[in-house]
Design an enzyme around this catalytic site. Structure first.
Site, mmCIF file in Angstrom:
data_model
loop_
_atom_site.group_PDB
_atom_site.id
_atom_site.type_symbol
_atom_site.label_atom_id
_atom_site.label_comp_id
_atom_site.label_asym_id
_atom_site.label_seq_id
_atom_site.Cartn_x
_atom_site.Cartn_y
_atom_site.Cartn_z
ATOM 1 N N ALA A 103 7.346 -2.876 -2.662
ATOM 2 C CA ALA A 103 6.021 -3.065 -2.073
ATOM 3 C C ALA A 103 4.959 -2.804 -3.136
ATOM 4 C CB ALA A 103 5.813 -2.103 -0.909
ATOM 5 N N LYS A 104 3.748 -3.162 -2.874
ATOM 6 C CA LYS A 104 2.624 -2.813 -3.738
ATOM 7 C C LYS A 104 1.352 -2.927 -2.923
ATOM 8 C CE LYS A 104 1.936 -1.632 -8.043
ATOM 9 N NZ LYS A 104 2.851 -0.848 -8.884
#
Ligand code: NAD
Length: 414
Positions: A103-104
């Site tokens: 994720a980011k």
């Protein structure tokens, strides 16, 4: 010239996927983020006005476990960059054997232009906006460019206030006092140092006196520099966004950290010559550690690079064209998904410690981290040798294979 990070990430994926016999449907799915959230939210500024900010949280894959990835505060944050960084988090966790997906997140802002109160308002509101995705079992943020322990503490507190009890495992990279992990602060730089030592051995270069230039002197670059120096290397140049310093005899990196803390930059460090960022990248050296931002080496400046090894402390510091050129030239590249995976490894340790409320010693953490980084390095090198591919392609083959196997075994729901 490919400077769109997401296009570069997909291009790397396609290159690696050619070596794998994965279902075309699964491959098509892995080229895309699993889910993405855009949030526009108001923040009350110190002068009483209201400013609207835009933020993102992207999950690339959750096949191997909860999604994990940092939060970036920078004016250049975009949805496409966030997608690429999320995809690289998936490969990073998979290649190192960390049971997380990728994720980011990030907010488009210039944190240095905001007061502490404005930053706190922004962080608490952003944390609330993304709390539809963020939780200690499902999605766990961490620091990245422009964020650090302070922002993680605000996020942990905001989430905990909404739940009525403390939830330390909702973020990693927290201060020690609220459940942070020993060793987390230096972890990414330590991983850069550990993989660099393995690469030096591979290239039969002795660490003692090896000349190293470091671009970016932040949370990754500064520890990478002083930890490698403490193993015997000579750090001949370092830089930050404002410029750099050069000393052919070697800079005293711990002192340089103190100087940078006091002055906000490495520039002006006594006894060293100034050097521009462009010149630093062209220095003749054994290792160039790229620990700033993406797209630093492009088709234009790649021909001037004279390093024998490139350690990608940053994510995506080479454009695909620069990567191809430098591989052909014979430069040994330690790819980002391997090189800078020390941060997520110790974030994982922090999360495990938080869930158990049982804390490990710093020696234990550093030793476990060493094992993960060295194992990752050798698995990638062996595969690169076996398949006759570059290290980046090998790391992605290894990672994609692991994620695809998890997806196949889980099956397609429903
Ligand atoms: P940071 O904000 O702490 O440090 C960034 C450093 O780069 C600063 O010294 C800044 O002045 C410098 N910089 C910015 N633009 C520059 C330029 N054009 N030339 C030279 N220096 C420049 O950020 P960080 O956390 O150290 O992250 C750096 C990179 O490492 C990013 O790509 C990030 O995604 C990656 N990364 C960070 C972590 C982590 O744990 N913090 C983990 C994995 C990867």
């Amino acid at each position: 010239m490919t400077t769109n990070l997401y296009a570069a990430a997909v291009q790397q994926f396609d290159k690696a996927a050619r070596y794998l016999d994965i279902d075309p449907g699964l491959a098509a799915y892995l080229r895309l983020p699993k889910r993405e959230l855009t949030v526009n939210f108001p923040v009350e500024m110190d002068d009483g006005s209201v400013r609207v900010f835009t933020g993102y949280r992207v999950h690339h894959s959750a096949a191997l476990g909860p999604t994990k990835g940092g939060l970036r505060y920078h004016p250049s944050v975009s949805l496409d960059d966030t997608r690429a960084l999320a995809m690289w988090m998936t490969w990073k966790c998979a290649v190192l054997g960390i049971p997380y997906g990728g994720a980011k997140g990030g907010v488009v802002c210039a944190p240095h232009e905001l007061s502490v109160r404005e930053l706190e308002n922004l962080t608490r509101r952003y944390a609330t906006e993304i709390s539809v995705l963020m939780n200690p079992q499902g999605d766990i943020p961490a620091p990245d460019v422009g964020t650090g322990e302070r922002e993680m503490a605000w996020i942990m507190d905001t989430y905990s206030m909404h739940h009525g009890y403390s939830v330390p495992a909702v973020v990693t990279g927290k201060p020690l006092a609220i459940g942070g992990s020993l060793g987390r602060r230096e972890a990414t730089g330590r991983g850069v140092m550990l993989t660099t030592l393995e690469a030096l051995k591979r290239k039969r270069i002795t660490i003692k006196g090896a000349r190293i230039a470091v671009q970016g002197f932040g949370k990754v670059g500064a520890p990478a520099a002083y930890l490698t120096q403490e193993r015997g290397a000579r750090i001949v140049a370092v830089s930050d966004a404002q410029g750099g310093v050069y000393h052919p005899g070697g800079l005293a990196c711990r002192e340089l950290v103190r100087h940078a803390d006091q002055h906000g930059t490495v520039c002006g460090y006594p006894g060293a010559e100034p050097i521009s960022n462009a010149d630093l990248l062209q220095l003749e050296c054994d290792v160039l550690m790229l620990c700033a931002l993406e797209n630093q080496i492009t088709a234009a400046n790649a021909p001037s690079v004279r390093a024998r090894i490139i350690a990608e402390g940053a994510n995506g510091p080479l454009t695909p064209e620069a990567d191809e050129f430098l591989i052909k030239k014979g430069v040994f590249i330690i790819p980002d998904v391997l090189c800078n995976g020390g941060g997520v490894s110790v974030s994982y340790f922090e999360w495990v410690q938080g869930l158990q409320s049982f804390f490990w010693t710093e020696d234990e953490i550093n030793e476990r981290l060493r094992q993960i980084m060295v194992r990752g390095f050798h698995q990638v090198s062996r595969l690169a040798h076996k398949k006759r591919v570059d290290n980046r392609t090998a790391s992605q083959i290894l990672a994609i294979e692991r994620v695809a196997a998890a997806m196949t075994q889980r099956g397609i729901y429903p």
